[in-house]
Design a protein around this motif. Structure first.
Motif, mmCIF file in Angstrom:
data_model
loop_
_atom_site.group_PDB
_atom_site.id
_atom_site.type_symbol
_atom_site.label_atom_id
_atom_site.label_comp_id
_atom_site.label_asym_id
_atom_site.label_seq_id
_atom_site.Cartn_x
_atom_site.Cartn_y
_atom_site.Cartn_z
ATOM 1 N N SER A 183 0.839 -1.209 0.000
ATOM 2 C CA SER A 183 0.000 0.000 0.000
ATOM 3 C C SER A 183 0.870 1.254 0.000
ATOM 4 O O SER A 183 0.518 2.263 -0.635
ATOM 5 N N ILE A 184 2.001 1.208 0.719
ATOM 6 C CA ILE A 184 2.931 2.341 0.686
ATOM 7 C C ILE A 184 3.493 2.509 -0.726
ATOM 8 O O ILE A 184 3.682 3.643 -1.208
ATOM 9 N N ARG A 185 3.740 1.386 -1.385
ATOM 10 C CA ARG A 185 4.199 1.439 -2.781
ATOM 11 C C ARG A 185 3.151 2.108 -3.665
ATOM 12 O O ARG A 185 3.490 2.921 -4.548
ATOM 13 N N ILE A 186 1.880 1.770 -3.456
ATOM 14 C CA ILE A 186 0.796 2.413 -4.209
ATOM 15 C C ILE A 186 0.761 3.903 -3.914
ATOM 16 O O ILE A 186 0.596 4.741 -4.809
ATOM 17 N N TYR A 187 0.930 4.247 -2.637
ATOM 18 C CA TYR A 187 0.937 5.652 -2.208
ATOM 19 C C TYR A 187 2.034 6.440 -2.926
ATOM 20 O O TYR A 187 1.800 7.570 -3.383
ATOM 21 N N ARG A 188 3.209 5.838 -3.049
ATOM 22 C CA ARG A 188 4.328 6.543 -3.666
ATOM 23 C C ARG A 188 4.157 6.685 -5.172
ATOM 24 O O ARG A 188 4.674 7.644 -5.780
ATOM 25 N N LYS A 189 3.436 5.762 -5.794
ATOM 26 C CA LYS A 189 3.286 5.791 -7.246
ATOM 27 C C LYS A 189 2.058 6.565 -7.707
ATOM 28 O O LYS A 189 2.006 6.995 -8.865
ATOM 29 N N CYS A 190 1.064 6.728 -6.822
ATOM 30 C CA CYS A 190 -0.169 7.410 -7.227
ATOM 31 C C CYS A 190 0.097 8.907 -7.391
ATOM 32 O O CYS A 190 0.576 9.561 -6.457
ATOM 33 N N PRO A 191 -0.204 9.480 -8.548
ATOM 34 C CA PRO A 191 0.093 10.894 -8.780
ATOM 35 C C PRO A 191 -0.910 11.852 -8.137
ATOM 36 O O PRO A 191 -0.655 13.055 -8.081
ATOM 37 N N TYR A 192 -2.013 11.329 -7.672
ATOM 38 C CA TYR A 192 -3.055 12.185 -7.096
ATOM 39 C C TYR A 192 -3.151 11.968 -5.591
ATOM 40 O O TYR A 192 -3.146 10.831 -5.103
ATOM 41 N N ALA A 193 -3.262 13.077 -4.859
ATOM 42 C CA ALA A 193 -3.190 13.031 -3.395
ATOM 43 C C ALA A 193 -4.315 12.201 -2.786
ATOM 44 O O ALA A 193 -4.083 11.426 -1.846
#
Length: 397
Positions: free
Chosen positions: A300-310
């Motif tokens: 999930s942290i990986r998703i957080y770092r890759k997602c361009p939208y806050a």
């Protein structure tokens, strides 16, 4: 079914964790419900196995359909969910079903379903806070414009949950604080939040000691005293039985279905299912379950770092944090590292509404992951086309 598997997207590691924990849940619940089936269902142990299987299948379907929805839609749903959760919690406090001197559940007579309204409130709150946090990034240092719009909803929900379920309110507040820290909320505001929480807990203890409400204060105090007391004669019965189960498990356990303490351990299929798993699968099984939740958090942290939208980033990491904190708390209670609470092990403990709302949370995380995956695929395709065009232009020249 094949078409469903083909259309399944998102983080494959998270999907694997969900399926693995669901299988563990079936084995553990079937093993732990023997005494319950004998008392309630005349010895028909298959009843709870079929019930848990149906709930888990429903949960997997919820995950699938939730992850197919564009996560931006959850931003609109968040406002409605938050507004609905407030009257639901108020109604639960006033008219909910009372179990163990606490009003946490609402019974729906038409469909004969009982659900814990705090599950609805937690999910709605994290979606709403993620929305507000993403919209306030440019004024996050401003107390009135940036901090108040995100702290007031957290305070309202925690205050409404706390009288009947203090442990859930505290875990929810802690999860929100971690999300605030990730969302760049200034440390001075977080310090004020901690101070306000301490004051609120003190007020709740005072209110709980008023005439007619002493039972909750006694319950809270007894659990803390028994945890802090070194006198083994004061250890609660369920803690004693959990310790016996853990000691009997050893490194590899007694094997599936061979637990003996399941017949003596209260709520061996829900609150203390982790102790049952340790007895049957040993420390190896215990660390494997722990690793699953840790990997879920890391993905999930990986998703957080890759997602361009806050909003998507905060949504994925916020929901995973609350699930992992709940899991760690349940494990800590089972091994006597934390006072007794009523917190279950997500996706593993027997349950109905808890599994459904946990599945919905995981489906939303996978929705964000699917969006990130699709954007990465489009970016890779653009880069491939640019290379092809560059090669063609070079050849033509």
């Amino acid at each position: 079914m094949t078409n469903l598997l083909y259309r399944t997207k998102g983080d494959k590691v998270i999907w694997t964790i969900v399926i693995f924990l669901s299988l563990v849940s079936l084995l553990a619940v079937y093993s732990a419900t023997g005494s319950l089936a004998y008392r309630e269902k005349g010895g028909h142990t298959e009843y709870y196995l079929v019930k848990q299987l149906s709930v888990l299948v429903m949960g997997l379907l919820i995950i699938y359909f939730a992850h197919r929805v564009n996560y931006t839609i959850y931003s609109r749903v968040a406002q409605i969910g938050f507004l609905i959760s407030i009257p639901l919690l108020v109604y639960t406090l006033a008219f909910g079903s009372h179990i163990n001197d606490a009003s946490r559940w609402i019974h729906l007579p038409i469909i004969n379903l009982t659900f814990q309204t705090s599950d609805v409130a937690k999910l709605a709150l994290f979606m709403y806070v993620s929305r507000q946090l993403s919209r306030s990034q440019h004024v996050i240092d401003d107390f009135r414009k940036g901090f108040l719009p995100i702290i007031i909803p957290v305070g309202v929900i925690c205050v409404l949950i706390m009288p009947a379920n203090m442990s859930t309110a505290l875990l929810l507040g802690a999860s929100c604080m971690i999300l605030f820290f990730i969302g760049r909320v200034p440390l001075r505001f977080l310090g004020a939040m901690i101070a306000a929480g301490v004051v609120m807990i003190g007020l709740m203890f005072l209110i709980a000691k008023l005439p007619g409400m002493e039972m909750r204060a006694k319950t809270w105090s007894k659990r803390i005293d028994s945890f802090m007391n070194d006198d083994h004669t004061e250890v609660p019965y369920q803690v004693q039985q959990a310790n016996i189960a853990i000691a009997g498990g050893g490194m590899l356990g007694k094997g599936p279905g061979n637990s003996t303490q399941r017949n003596f351990l209260p709520h061996a299929y829900s609150d203390y299912i982790y102790a049952t798993i340790i007895e049957e699968y040993g420390l190896f099984g215990a660390f494997l379950i722990l690793a699953c939740y840790m990997v879920l958090l890391l993905r999930s942290i990986r998703i957080y770092r890759k997602c361009p939208y806050a909003f998507g980033a905060f949504l994925a990491v916020g929901l995973s944090i609350t699930l992992v904190i709940q899991a760690l708390t349940n494990m800590a209670v089972n091994v006597h590292l934390f006072p007794v609470t009523g917190v279950t092990l997500p996706l593993v403990s027997m349950g109905g509404s808890s599994v459904i709302f946990t599945s919905l949370a995981i489906g939303i995380i996978l929705s964000v992951a699917r969006n990130v995956e699709e954007m990465e695929g489009k970016q890779a395709e653009r880069e491939r086309l640019e290379k092809v065009m560059a090669a063609q232009n070079e050849a033509a020249a």
